[in-house]
Design a protein around this motif. Sequence first.
Motif, PDB file in Angstrom:
ATOM      1  N   GLY A  73       0.819  -1.211   0.000  1.00  0.00           N
ATOM      2  CA  GLY A  73       0.000   0.000   0.000  1.00  0.00           C
ATOM      3  C   GLY A  73       0.853   1.261   0.000  1.00  0.00           C
ATOM      4  O   GLY A  73       0.561   2.219  -0.714  1.00  0.00           O
ATOM      5  N   ALA A  74       1.917   1.249   0.779  1.00  0.00           N
ATOM      6  CA  ALA A  74       2.790   2.423   0.841  1.00  0.00           C
ATOM      7  C   ALA A  74       3.488   2.649  -0.500  1.00  0.00           C
ATOM      8  O   ALA A  74       3.674   3.789  -0.932  1.00  0.00           O
ATOM      9  CB  ALA A  74       3.815   2.260   1.963  1.00  0.00           C
ATOM     10  N   LEU A  76       2.205   1.793  -3.400  1.00  0.00           N
ATOM     11  CA  LEU A  76       1.155   2.336  -4.274  1.00  0.00           C
ATOM     12  C   LEU A  76       0.924   3.812  -3.968  1.00  0.00           C
ATOM     13  O   LEU A  76       0.567   4.589  -4.845  1.00  0.00           O
ATOM     14  CB  LEU A  76      -0.155   1.570  -4.068  1.00  0.00           C
ATOM     15  CG  LEU A  76      -0.173   0.118  -4.561  1.00  0.00           C
ATOM     16  CD1 LEU A  76      -1.453  -0.577  -4.101  1.00  0.00           C
ATOM     17  CD2 LEU A  76      -0.066   0.064  -6.086  1.00  0.00           C
ATOM     18  N   GLY A  77       1.145   4.177  -2.703  1.00  0.00           N
ATOM     19  CA  GLY A  77       0.949   5.556  -2.280  1.00  0.00           C
ATOM     20  C   GLY A  77       2.139   6.456  -2.570  1.00  0.00           C
ATOM     21  O   GLY A  77       2.172   7.596  -2.116  1.00  0.00           O
ATOM     22  N   GLY A  78       3.145   5.940  -3.274  1.00  0.00           N
ATOM     23  CA  GLY A  78       4.231   6.790  -3.738  1.00  0.00           C
ATOM     24  C   GLY A  78       5.519   6.696  -2.947  1.00  0.00           C
ATOM     25  O   GLY A  78       6.490   7.363  -3.271  1.00  0.00           O
ATOM     26  N   LEU A  79       5.539   5.872  -1.902  1.00  0.00           N
ATOM     27  CA  LEU A  79       6.776   5.727  -1.135  1.00  0.00           C
ATOM     28  C   LEU A  79       7.616   4.576  -1.701  1.00  0.00           C
ATOM     29  O   LEU A  79       7.214   3.902  -2.640  1.00  0.00           O
ATOM     30  CB  LEU A  79       6.456   5.489   0.342  1.00  0.00           C
ATOM     31  CG  LEU A  79       5.633   6.590   1.024  1.00  0.00           C
ATOM     32  CD1 LEU A  79       5.498   6.304   2.513  1.00  0.00           C
ATOM     33  CD2 LEU A  79       6.252   7.962   0.814  1.00  0.00           C
ATOM     34  N   ARG A  80       8.812   4.389  -1.107  1.00  0.00           N
ATOM     35  CA  ARG A  80       9.691   3.303  -1.545  1.00  0.00           C
ATOM     36  C   ARG A  80      10.047   2.455  -0.330  1.00  0.00           C
ATOM     37  O   ARG A  80      11.145   2.553   0.225  1.00  0.00           O
ATOM     38  CB  ARG A  80      10.955   3.873  -2.195  1.00  0.00           C
ATOM     39  CG  ARG A  80      10.735   4.534  -3.524  1.00  0.00           C
ATOM     40  CD  ARG A  80      10.317   3.526  -4.596  1.00  0.00           C
ATOM     41  NE  ARG A  80       9.995   4.183  -5.851  1.00  0.00           N
ATOM     42  CZ  ARG A  80       8.793   4.657  -6.166  1.00  0.00           C
ATOM     43  NH1 ARG A  80       7.782   4.530  -5.318  1.00  0.00           N
ATOM     44  NH2 ARG A  80       8.588   5.254  -7.311  1.00  0.00           N
ATOM     45  N   PHE A 113      -1.124   0.169 -11.781  1.00  0.00           N
ATOM     46  CA  PHE A 113      -0.598   0.120 -10.420  1.00  0.00           C
ATOM     47  C   PHE A 113       0.618  -0.783 -10.281  1.00  0.00           C
ATOM     48  O   PHE A 113       0.548  -1.880  -9.732  1.00  0.00           O
ATOM     49  CB  PHE A 113      -1.691  -0.318  -9.445  1.00  0.00           C
ATOM     50  CG  PHE A 113      -2.769   0.704  -9.240  1.00  0.00           C
ATOM     51  CD1 PHE A 113      -2.453   1.981  -8.786  1.00  0.00           C
ATOM     52  CD2 PHE A 113      -4.094   0.404  -9.499  1.00  0.00           C
ATOM     53  CE1 PHE A 113      -3.452   2.933  -8.596  1.00  0.00           C
ATOM     54  CE2 PHE A 113      -5.100   1.349  -9.310  1.00  0.00           C
ATOM     55  CZ  PHE A 113      -4.778   2.621  -8.857  1.00  0.00           C
ATOM     56  N   PRO A 116       6.330  -0.711  -6.590  1.00  0.00           N
ATOM     57  CA  PRO A 116       7.784  -0.591  -6.379  1.00  0.00           C
ATOM     58  C   PRO A 116       8.167  -0.869  -4.921  1.00  0.00           C
ATOM     59  O   PRO A 116       8.511   0.029  -4.169  1.00  0.00           O
ATOM     60  CB  PRO A 116       8.073   0.863  -6.766  1.00  0.00           C
ATOM     61  CG  PRO A 116       6.793   1.588  -6.483  1.00  0.00           C
ATOM     62  CD  PRO A 116       5.669   0.605  -6.669  1.00  0.00           C
TER      63      PRO A 116
END
Lengths: 331, 329
Positions: A73-74, A76-80, A113, A116
């Motif tokens: 989820g993180a 998908l939310g733009g974090l790595r 989606f 990463p």
Amino acid sequence: MSEARTTTTYREALREALRAALRADERVFLMGEDVGRYGGSFAVSKGLLAEFGEERVRDTPLSESAFVGAGIGAALGGLRPIVEIMTCNFSLLALDQILNNAATLCHMSGGQFPVPLVIRMSTGAGRQLAAQHSHSFEGWYAHIPGLRILAPATLADARGMLGSALHCPDPVLIFEHIALLTLEGELAAEAGDVDIRHAAVRRTGRDITVVTYGASLHKCLEAASELGREGIELEVIDLRTLRPLDDETIMGSVRRTHRLLVVDEGWRSGSLAAEVGMRAVEQAFFELDAPIARVCTEEVPVPYPRHLEDAALPSVARIAAEARRLVSRVP
Amino acid sequence: MSGAGEAPVVRERALELLRGMLRIRQFEDRCAQLYGEQKIRGFLHLYNGQEAVATGVMECLGPEDSIVATYREHGHAIARGIPMTTLMAEMYGKREGVSRGRGGSMHLFDAATRFYGGNAIVAGGLPMAVGLALANRLARRSGIAVCFFGEGAAAEGEFHESLNLAALWHLPVLFVCENNLYAMGTALARSQATTDIAVRARTYTLEAQAVDGMDVLAVAAATRRAVASLRAGGGPVLLECRTYRFRAHSMFDAQLYREREEVEAWRERGPLISFTRRIKAAGLITEDDFQRLQAEAEAEVDAAVVFAESGEWEPVEDLGRFVYAETGA
């Protein structure tokens, strides 16, 4: 060679990779069981909590499914996120998230989606930890489309694979072998990202191609030294990336040596070794001068006592014996 | 027609909520018909009876919020504002579909509206929602994550792990449990020792409340309060929406596990008829308004079917696309 080199260990190289990743990109954070205050169950993340703080070095509950899914989820939310799972045996508790979500979402969403996410976990036997802490599941994970599977066997790869994985838009699983943590050697002070698409020829030789990865690499190199004194030259290939496999490097070598031995710490049946062997049959059958051979872990849950654990695992003696047998076979 | 602190029910809002529920109902009634015609294949799980939940919750969300839903997610996708055209094309498996045809009914995805799917593993979406909320928190964004799931999910480990983690890290997640009383064919009381889902959530220190899931206004009011709390930095909230599924679990379900009388009793409390009755009685809409909304929804569904019918099949050469990302991270 004016390049500065430092003496380090596999464990320190892994830690330095984490430190560099956390420094380089504020979207990167580490989470997992005991990665913070304890310093990592194998001391890989020791000191990172003090350096980066609780927001970026996050101790999790013993909830593999939840924190791996939260990593997805993180991502998908733009974090790595970098998620650490204590051992690959425990990763089975998160298999739903890894297979049904991480590996699937990109394709199932028509490319909307990508995930990463980097998941690190320890793998392998050799420390008398018995059957729920000693298995090698990287071959299983390499079965799954959508995942990229890495197995660092050297200091340079322990230092470099994480950064490369974080630059990849796909879910990457990194399998760190517990028997290598104390491996010591020299590493360029400037060591950083490495290629994660190709296998590496770690020793050249004309007689037999030996394909392996992880801790088995070092056993193969030892066997190769031993056989070299007998005049048998092994070419040792470190797969490094278990999915997708680098067929070109493997087959290029098989076309030179005409003999193939695959050494894999996974169980033999349905193994990565089986996959490599079958690909050789498909792609280089008429190049082969002898049947393909394998050295794998015996098909038992890895036992506790030293002598039985040793007997179960690929050993230098078994690898050398198999190589001698293979080279003696004449078409 | 409004309680303290709730959004007033004026004519425009009444029409909007009714339109929202009618659109879902009509879309799905047509899906059932198309399934009979074998235009739609695979599994088809209809939301019929539960429309008040998705409609009421979505009314309170903004574009910055992330949605995670289940395999019974047509209603959520429509209520979130994904066009019916691309949704219907997905039902057909066409490349114009929201997931380029790769997902079908159970796997609707839409990046533009932060709709993170249709997850067909019961409770499989909960950890993801926790992570989406974590990303918002770490990136200092105001969005919350909203996760829909059924009461069956409360028996899964991922439910407990996710509630605990969200509460431990004080994350902005709204867990919306749609308790329709049956996990496929197994009644809640036949499978879970504690049947009050809100009680279980409170053991993990979540704010939790049971809501009449057949009442769109009650769902919206509870959601509005929860969202305000989450945006103000509060910890996760769980709403247990008590609802009922009028149709079968999927198109393969003979419904041997429940009595017809039970279904009929719930139908009397259906979200559409009860809300329509209520806003008509309050003089907010007329029968003509209702007929007009019906006709508009029907026309929208007709257009969606035309769109899907005229769509194309993804070329087989593209089968392997998107297994790995086509763009850099």
